[in-house]
Design an enzyme around this catalytic site. Structure first.
Site, mmCIF file in Angstrom:
data_model
loop_
_atom_site.group_PDB
_atom_site.id
_atom_site.type_symbol
_atom_site.label_atom_id
_atom_site.label_comp_id
_atom_site.label_asym_id
_atom_site.label_seq_id
_atom_site.Cartn_x
_atom_site.Cartn_y
_atom_site.Cartn_z
ATOM 1 C CB VAL A 49 0.277 72.318 -51.321
ATOM 2 C CG1 VAL A 49 -0.617 71.350 -52.096
ATOM 3 C CG2 VAL A 49 0.353 71.907 -49.860
ATOM 4 C CB CYS A 50 0.966 75.771 -55.319
ATOM 5 S SG CYS A 50 -0.596 76.246 -54.560
ATOM 6 C CB THR A 51 6.158 74.301 -55.057
ATOM 7 O OG1 THR A 51 6.092 75.713 -54.823
ATOM 8 C CG2 THR A 51 7.507 73.953 -55.673
#
Length: 223
Positions: A49-51
């Site tokens: 998700v962070c990517t």
């Protein structure tokens, strides 16, 4: 367990800190200067998700820059980890991360900003990934926190909404207005309740009163 920091609220002065980032050492208040800052955090490098989030914020950075907004990321990892992750982000999303990312392996800054969804910074899942930080702080040039958003680790942010919030805040500061539901730049706005009588009609010749407390108006395109 260490005592948690006092909760931050809208109107709080953003706590200052010094930290290492992918663009060198940073002092938050010096970094803000006379700008707005969107300070946003991530639970861990090399997470899916962070990517996607970092790639989208990198893509939108020119839009934030047009508005006098600096971006500042944070993830609970080392500089070396961040640098490798930035390469992954570019490979996956096609966007180059040019804004600094704070290295917060000890979660010192995360703790300062109360980016914790449980009781302390030691809460981790079975893989050792911290359930701590996916927060957004919109900070104005006076170092005042104007918006706080918190997302669960499983839910990616809406980056366009963060940009919309900045537009709303800046438009309101400039024009003595507030913005209605689902507002985007170019839509009608609401005359601030504190603007009364002749001042309202002078400032907003296109004022349209739906109720005494609900007065809409258009704004010039450059406003």
């Amino acid at each position: 367990m260490a005592e948690r920091s006092a909760p931050l609220r809208l109107g709080s002065i953003a706590p200052n800190f010094q930290a290492d980032t992918t663009k060198g050492p940073i002092d938050l208040h010096e970094y803000i200067g006379d700008n707005w800052v969107v300070f946003f955090s991530h639970p861990e490098d090399y997470t899916p998700v962070c990517t996607t989030e970092l790639g989208e914020m990198a893509r939108l950075e020119p839009e934030f820059t047009k508005r006098g907004v600096k971006l500042l990321g944070l993830s609970a990892n080392t500089l070396g980890s961040h640098e490798g992750w930035i390469q992954d982000i570019k490979e996956v999303t096609g966007s180059q991360v040019n804004f600094p990312i704070v290295a917060d392996k000890a979660r010192t800054v995360a703790y300062l900003y109360d980016m914790i969804d449980q009781q302390d910074t030691t809460n981790v899942d079975e893989k050792g990934i911290a359930f701590t930080i996916r927060s957004v702080f919109v900070i104005d040039p006076k170092k005042t926190i104007r918006t706080i958003l918190s997302y669960p680790a499983s839910t990616g942010r809406n980056s366009a909404e963060i940009l919309r919030i900045v537009d709303s805040l800046q438009t309101g500061d400039k024009n003595k207005i507030t913005t209605p539901v689902n507002w985007v730049p170019g839509d009608d706005v609401i005359v601030h309740p504190g603007v009364k009588g002749e001042e309202a009609t002078r400032l907003f010749p296109n004022l349209r009163a739906v109720k005494p407390y609900l007065r809409f108006t258009s704004l010039p395109k450059d406003a």
